[in-house]
Each structure stands twice: as structure tokens, then as C-alpha cells.
Design a protein around this motif. Structure first.
Motif: not given
Lengths: 259, 638
Positions: B84, B63, B107, B30
Motif C-alpha cells: 500500500i 488495485y 485495504i 495498492p
């Protein structure tokens, strides 16, 4: 040589010469305030505007800095040029009513009214803060002829003014006085009967005109242009003794766009 | 931010960099993006970015967090995007650090709250103005509008802004991944300079700085001019109030300008380029300098680019922020270290420019168009727009408008479409009165002329100009005399003061308009405004002076009645001009809450609690604060 048409006349001009030089060579009068031979052209006073090209794409340019181009058409006294000159001189009178040179030009080019309010009295002493027209002659003569560069322009827009570096006396200044000599506007106007009015040529509205009644109150250098206009030449240029205040304005169209 | 110090020499290298860029743009993990152009930063993007970084670091999440430029949705700043894998990119608006943390914590789930829009699949190119080399994650999410269906983006065609808000402006690879520097490779390795020049000519591109001079003709003039070396200049001295198109490009996609300039240099035979940016754009300066360093490291600037034998270098020169230095001759003098004052043209910079050498000056937006023109061909470009104005134009849509935005539309889009559809109309259900285009050099176009297509010639005919692209929308509470006065005030300060008509003319124009706005004007003043406006336009040396009377002349042309109301009735119909209005409190509506007493800086409002208040006129500064404060509409303006 370059071939151009000036006021309908086919003339030759030297390559690289300015429109102003050509016009003066052929004796077409163009008024200037910021131009002196021997100094670089500056294009600040805009009085030397001439019309180039052909309608509808013709435009006004400053003759002092515009170089001749092969085949170009120039008009130094079209209606558009006249209108621009008159409006310019009206603006100049409002900026510096004390100046004889400006008053003379205003008389000569038919400015008969000044619609702008002026700070202070027209008869007040010359004040560089409000009356300087920033033609740049003093700055250029100092830099280009005296090789001193002791003065220059400071500030921008409405706060622009001629100044010494950091506002202090400069070592570069030899106090030669060339700047004073070059200044076109620090010569006082006629101090006769109408010194309080904004336009010197206000005396054209009087009868008898000022120089007849105030013969000893003339300008201290040469007779002012308004006096000349009201003197022996007045019949030739058709100004009557009791000319209406805006006679000159009516003679040429001043409203509506000239294209 | 990854910087490969590898030199890109051939197409394989470019493809390699492209793959790297694709991995950065659409990583397998992500990715969180925060819009950190100046507009975002002003709205608080830095705090949001900090919060996101902290959250990711604290939770040791894998991330990626990157910055991006301005996508143009200014009214919703700061913006945060999440990508994502397998899902569309989702944009969140009006972010606050706390909300951003919640989104990050959610997320791999996509939080629906605060989500504005999604960008599925290849819409990443926003209407396909761009060769799409980069296949992003596909997918769809119910309940979220796609960008291409939003009224704000529906009519847009983004060529100049193709990468703004999409890529990380600090990443060369991401720019390459979206097709960047391919045009340069093609130009240098597959085409002669003449072919490039002809392509630009065929495109019909006209200068985006405002005047609209055909770019191809300008390039030809520089190419044909005698003198070495030749220079290429990017004019980024953007100074119109309310305009930030160039800033958006410089901050969001700096490499597009570099690529355009390098191609231009190749076509014109120039080997040196200068980007003139104003000091007031520190972020743009920083990003440009960094982009130049990256391009130099990658061999995209410097000696023998792509082994073609063509060398080109670019440097950044900072301007001190004088409006007049956007005029090309003043700009050149400013670069040379002289006072920024315009010079008489001719000679034009194409013959006698920087250091007396042939110089091509184009606006940021013009340069940003070049790579796309070379890539997609001049014919493709010339299909967009109107007969005489090709391509698209970027506008900053500001003022009394629902969607304050940076937009790019095809030439010929009508003002009505821009204001009512893209802009979403006027807030608070007010009526639109006029649009001011072209900044201080432009004019006001009234609402009944909104079917006017936006291109160079139509705007000129309407008494305004295209300008660099500022578009200020005004509602019916705007006084046009006041607007004219505002722009004249700006101009009397920003005029360089060299030529008499512009310096004294703007001062006198302002003096007259001020007099009118104070209720002291006479009917003759309008003739004087016309006369003086004509003189300033006809007689001034440079573009600044020649267009300076436009704000007065255009308002006088379309809103003469409003001027007359100020003069004849001593009344300001829009209740803006302080000297002509009085504030009063309606004793029936006022319930004496005292809110206005608190806000009044002049202590002009008197009254006991729960009893009607009174305004002491002698002390009232007419600031209007009480009017805005009163919840009961008890403050009246006459």
C-alpha cells in the motif's frame, strides 16, 4: 608425434591415437571386452582402465577412448589399475559366469573369489536378460560395419538392454550374424568338473587339476586359461597345487585406498 | 502484465523502461502479489490468486493484482503480499481463498492477522547485494518483524535470488527497474569481451552445478577454442531429489539467466544460446519462453543488441527428465537428438561440444550471477565467501526442518548456522542426525561435523559434495542404511547404463545394502561395499558414476555403528527398516479407541471397543500408520 611416458618408458605415439593403441603397439597388455579394431571406441566395459597423471592427482581413465597428450604419464599396470581390474572382473564373473572369455580373464588377472550372489545356476544356459554385459559390440558392428542399425539399446539404468526397434523383427536386419560374431561373452566356459562353481579357476584348488582327470571334458574351443595356469606354466607364475582359495587376493593389496 | 513492444536501443530507453517498471513495482494504488511459483501453486496459490482477482473485480477496486516468484519461504506457502503506498510491503503466509478475500477487503487498512513480516524501504533488496535503482515506499509498522530481522533471512545474502519473490517474472520492466539489463548495456557498449572475461575471472566464480570448475577458465577455454559457431548452454536439468534452486530462479527471475547468457555469449564470441530445461518444469519452460519473447521484442536478444553490432539468440530445449542429462556431454547429446549418454572427456565441450563446436555449459545459478558480477565488479564479488569459494550459494533446505526454504548464503556459512539459525532447527524437539548435501551424488554429514563451513573444498573433504544445492536435514528417526538404500535405488534407475561399473555397480551396491537393511547382511559385506564403492568411483565414465557410491561410503564412514547394528544385532536403531521391527500395542496404555483399527490397511489390528487391541504380526505390513494415529502412545516399536 606425441611424446609420452608409459610405465616409465619414454615412448612416441601418433597424434590422435588412443592410449590403448599405443599400449598395444608397445606390447603392454590391456584387457578389453568392448573394444574391437574397426569399431568406434565406446568405453563401456571399463576393463581397459589405466592410470594417468601423477599422485595425488592421478586418475583412472578408459584407455580405449583417451587420446594421447604431449607429456602425459601413463601406467597400465599400477597397483590401482590391478585392483580395479580384479574388482571389475569379479563383478563380470557374477554377471556372466558362463562366458569363457570372462572366466579366462578372471583367471589371468588373479580373481580367486567372487563375493556376489548370482541369480540362477552358473551352469544355466545363457540368458540375455541377466547375462548380457552390454559391451555394445553387436550394436556397433551392426551400425558401423554392416550399415544396418537394426539393433540398439533400449531403456535406462537397470532396465537397459539390447533390443530391436519396438521389439519387432526389423527390415533392416539381413540376418548376417555379425552381432553373434561380435559378442564377447556368448562363448561357453569350460564344462568340466567345476561347472557348478562360480569361478572357472576353481579347478586350481583341486589336485589333480581338472584337465588331468577330465581330459576329454575340455572347453570346446581352446583350453581355458585356468587350465593353462594349472598346467605347464604353473611353476612360472608360482601357483601351488593346493593354493589357498584367495591366494591371488592376498598377493596384492585389496583393501584400503590406493592413491 | 504490460509489455512494451518498443526496442531498447540506448541508455535513455533503458531508463524509460526502468521508470515504467518502477510504476509497476510500486504503483500509486495498492498492489496485491501472490507467489505463484511451483511451490506456491502446489500449496494452493492458484485458488488464492483467483479469489483475489475475483474480489478486486467484483468490488471494482482500483488495485493491481500480480504474480511473483518464490521468495523462499516455502513452509509458509501460499504467500500473499500487499503493497500500500506509503507503507511497507506486508507478507501473509498459509493463505486460503477466504482469508485472502478478507485481506483485500480490509485495504487500505493493513490486516494484522496472518501477517508474517514486512519489508520496509530499501530492504526490498534483501541485504543490498544489488544496486538499488528502485526506491520503494518507506514506512514502518509496529508489531511486525522486518524481513532483515527474521532468522530465516538475517544471514542470507541474495545475489542470485535478488529478484525472486520481489518482481513479477512476467514483467521485463520490473526486472529492468531493479537494475536488470544495465550490466548487458555496460558490457556491450563500454567493455571489450576480454574485459568482461577478466572481470568474471577476477570474481572467482566457480560453477554452481556442483563440480565447482572456475567459470572464468571455462569461458577462456571456449573463447580460445577453434571453431565457429560457438554455443552457450544453460544447464537447467535439475534432478536431485528435494532440490529446486534452479526452478526457483527460472520461475522467479527468468531475465537474469538470459542477461547472464547474453553477456557470456559476448565474452566468448558465441551468438547462440540454448537453455536445456526438463519437461517436468512446465512453468519454468513457459516463463523462460515468454521472457525470451519479451527480450526479443525489446531488442535485448536478436540482431545488434543495443546497437553494438553483437547479435545473440536463445532457444529453449526441453529434456525428457533423465537425471544423467545433467551431465554435460549427455546433455549435449540430448540436445542433438541422440540418446542422453555421457561421452569420454577429453575432448571437453569447450573444444568439442554441441554439434562438435566449442560450447560453454553453465548452471542456471552460475548464469544468474553474471550480471551482478559485471555490474558490481569481480573484486566486489570476490570479497564474499571463503578463500577458494567465492560468492554465495543457493540451497533448498528440506527434510526434517522447521523452515523449509530456498535460501542463499555466503560461501563459508557453517552447517550449524544453516540448520539451526536459518532453518530454525528440527521440528518436534528431535535431535538432528545428519545433513545430506549434493543429492544422490553427495553424502551425509553427521551433526557433530556441523561446524563445517559450506564451500566446495570442505564438503569434498567430508566425503560429500556441494552439488547443485539440495540440503536434506534428517532427524534421529532416520535410518542411515535406509537412506543409502533410497539413493542407490534412485541411482540404479537413473544411471544411463552405458558403463558397466555404474550400471552393475549401483545395482550390486543396492543389493548389498538392501540385504543389510533386511537383517541378512554379514560383516564381510561392509568390506565388499568399500571395495565396490571404490571401483564405481574410480572406474566410471562420468560424474554420475564417479559420485554414485558417495551415499554409501559417507554413511559407512560416519555411521558404521548403525550398519553394524543391522548386521550383528539384526536391529534397526532408528526403527525404520521394516524387516527388523515389530509393532505391538501396550495393553495398559491402549484404551481401545479403535483409531488404529480404522487406519490399518492390512486389517492386522483386532480388538473390541474399549478393550486393549492386538496386532496380528502375520498381517502387519509395518507401515507405521497406527503409530502415527495413536494419541495415547500405546503403539510400541521394537
Amino acid at each position: 608425434m606425441v611424446h609420452i611416458t608409459m610405465n616409465g618408458l619414454a615412448v612416441e605415439a601418433e597424434r590422435g591415437s588412443s592410449l590403448l593403441e599405443v599400449a598395444r603397439f608397445y606390447n603392454f597388455p590391456i584387457p578389453t571386452l568392448c573394444h574391437e579394431d574397426g569399431l568406434n571406441s565406446y568405453g563401456a566395459c571399463r576393463l581397459c582402465l589405466v592410470e594417468i597423471g601423477e599422485a595425488p592427482k592421478s586418475k583412472l581413465v578408459a584407455a580405449c577412448g583417451y587420446r594421447v597428450e604431449e607429456g602425459m604419464k601413463v601406467r597400465t599396470n599400477s597397483l590401482r589399475v590391478q585392483r580395479a581390474r580384479r574388482l571389475l572382473l569379479e563383478l563380470y564373473v557374477a554377471t556372466c559366469p558362463q562366458s569363457k572369455r570372462i572366466q579366462d580373464l578372471a583367471s589371468e588377472y588373479g580373481v580367486r573369489q567372487c563375493r556376489y550372489p548370482v541369480d540362477g545356476q552358473p551352469g544355466a544356459p545363457w540368458d540375455p536378460k541377466t547375462n548380457c554385459i552390454q559391451c555394445g559390440l553387436c550394436v556397433r558392428i551392426c551400425a558401423e560395419q554392416m550399415m544396418a542399425g537394426a539393433i540398439g539399446f533400449a531403456g535406462r539404468g537397470k532396465s537397459r538392454h539390447v533390443a530391436r526397434p519396438f521389439g519387432m523383427a526389423s527390415e533392416q536386419c539381413r540376418q548376417c550374424g555379425a552381432c553373434l560374431y561380435a559378442c564377447p561373452v556368448c562363448e561357453l566356459r569350460c564344462q568340466a568338473s567345476t561347472a557348478e562353481s562360480l569361478l572357472c579357476n576353481g579347478c586350481l584348488n583341486f589336485s589333480p587339476v581338472c584337465f588331468q582327470s577330465y581330459s576329454d571334458a575340455m572347453c570346446f574351443l581352446e583350453p581355458c586359461h585356468a587350465c593353462e595356469l594349472s598346467g605347464p606354466f604353473r611353476h612360472e607364475i608360482g601357483i601351488k597345487a593346493h593354493a589357498p582359495h584367495d591366494a591371488g587376493q592376498k598377493a596384492a593389496p585389496s583393501t584400503g585406498e590406493l592413491k | 502484465m504490460i509489455s512494451t513492444a518498443q526496442r531498447l536501443v540506448n541508455l535513455e530507453d533503458l531508463h524509460h523502461a526502468m521508470r515504467q517498471g518502477r510504476d509497476l513495482l510500486y504503483p500509486s494504488q495498492p498492489k496485491i502479489m501472490v507467489g505463484t511459483a511451483t511451490c506456491g501453486l502446489a500449496a494452493g496459490a492458484e485458488e488464492v490468486l483467483h479469489a483475489v482477482r475475483e474480489e478486486v473485480a467484483n468490488s471494482q477496486l482500483p488495485y493491481q493484482v500480480t504474480e511473483t516468484g518464490c521468495i523462499g519461504w516455502c513452509s509458509q506457502e501460499p504467500l500473499l503480499d500487499i503493497c500500500i503506498p506509503g507503507r511497507p510491503r506486508v507478507t501473509y503466509g498459509r493463505m486460503k481463498p477466504g482469508r485472502a478475500r478478507e485481506i483485500v477487503r480490509a485495504i487500505p487498512e493493513v490486516k494484522r492477522e496472518w501477517a508474517l513480516a514486512m519489508m520496509p524501504g530499501d530492504e526490498n533488496t534483501l541485504n543490498g547485494a544489488h544496486v538499488n535503482y528502485c526506491v520503494p515506499h518507506n514506512g514502518h509498522m509496529d508489531g511486525l518483524t522486518a524481513y532483515k530481522d527474521l532468522p530465516l533471512f538475517k544471514r542470507q545474502l541474495r545475489i542470485v535470488l535478488r529478484n525472486c519473490g520481489i518482481i513479477n517474472p512476467d514483467s521485463l520492466e520490473e526486472y529492468i527497474a531493479r537494475g536488470g539489463y544495465h550490466a548487458l548495456w555496460h558490457a556491450l557498449r563500454k567493455h571489450t569481451p576480454e574485459e568482461i572475461l577478466n572481470e568474471v575471472k577476477r570474481s572467482g566464480l566457480r560453477g554452481r552445478g556442483g563440480a565447482g570448475f572456475p567459470t572464468g577458465m571455462k569461458w577462456q577455454a571456449v573463447r580460445d577454442a577453434q571453431g565457429e559457431p560457438k554455443y552457450v548452454i544453460c544447464n537447467a536439468d535439475e534432478g536431485d531429489p528435494g532440490a529446486y534452486m534452479d526452478r526457483g530462479v527460472l520461475e522467479g527471475d527468468p531475465h537474469s539467466v538470459l542477461e547472464g547468457m547474453t553477456i557470456g555469449g559476448y565474452a566468448m564470441g558465441a551468438h547462440q544460446g540454448v537453455i536445456y530445461v526438463r519437461e517436468e518444469y512446465p512453468l519454468a519452460v513457459m516463463r523462460m519462453k515468454q521472457a525470451i519473447r519479451q527480450a526479443e521484442d525489446a531488442g535485448l536478444l536478436g540482431q545488434s543488441i543495443f546497437d553494438s553490432g553483437f547479435s545473440f539468440e536463445i532457444r529453449v530445449v526441453k529434456g525428457a527428465g533423465a537425471f544423467v542429462c545433467g551431465e554435460e556431454t549427455a546433455l549435449i547429446r540430448s540436445i542433438e537428438g541422440k540418446v542422453g549418454e555421457p561421452q569420454q572427456r577429453p575432448p571437453y565441450p569447450a573444444q568439442h561440444g554441441l554439434w562438435g563446436k566449442p560450447t560453454c555449459i553453465n548452471n542456471v545459478e552460475s548464469w544468474a550471477n553474471i550480471a551482478v558480477i559485471v555490474q558490481r565488479g569481480g573484486d566486489w564479488f570476490s570479497q564474499i565467501g571463503t578463500a577458494k569459494s567465492k560468492g554465495t550459494k543457493v540451497f533448498s533446505l528440506v527434510g526434517n526442518i522447521e523452515n523449509t526454504a530456498l535460501i542463499e548464503v555466503p560461501m563459508g556459512t557453517t552447517l550449524a548456522e544453516i540448520v539451526y539459525e536459518i532453518g530454525g532447527g528440527i521440528p518436534n524437539a528431535r535431535a538432528c542426525k545428519a545433513v545430506q548435501t549434493g543429492g544422490p551424488s553427495g553424502g551425509c554429514i553427521p551433526a557433530d561435523k556441523f561446524d563445517l563451513p559450506v564451500d566446495y573444498d570442505s564438503l569434498n573433504q567430508a566425503g560429500s559434495i556441494m552439488g547443485s544445492g539440495g540440503m536434506i536435514v534428517m532427524d534421529d528417526h532416520t535410518c542411515m542404511v535406509d537412506i543409502a538404500r533410497y539413493f542407490l535405488e534412485f541411482l540404479e534407475d537413473e544411471s544411463c547404463g552405458k558403463c558397466f561399473t555404474c550400471r552393475v555397480g549401483t545395482q550390486r551396491l543396492k543389493e548389498i545394502v538392501t540385504r543389510i537393511s533386511q537383517g541378512e547382511g554379514e560383516e564381510e559385506d561392509l568390506d565388499l561395499l568399500q571395495d565396490l564403492g571404490w571401483l564405481v568411483r574410480e572406474g566410471s565414465l562420468c560424474g554420475l558414476g564417479q559420485t554414485a557410491p558417495n551415499p554409501v561410503l559417507s554413511t559407512l564412514r560416519y555411521f558404521r555403528g548403525e550398519y553394524m547394528a543391522h548386521i550383528r544385532d539384526r536391529r534397526c536403531p532408528a526403527h525404520r527398516c521394516r524387516e527388523l521391527i515389530t509393532f505391538e500395542i501396550d495393553p495398559v496404555l491402549c484404551n481401545g479407541c479403535g483409531a488404529c483399527v480404522q487406519i490399518c490397511s492390512g486389517k492386522a489390528i483386532l480388538g473390541e471397543k474399549k478393550k486393549p487391541h492386538i496386532i496380528t504380526q502375520a498381517q502387519c505390513t509395518k507401515c507405521g500408520a497406527c503409530l502415527e494415529m495413536c494419541k495415547f502412545d500405546a503403539v510400541l516399536v521394537h
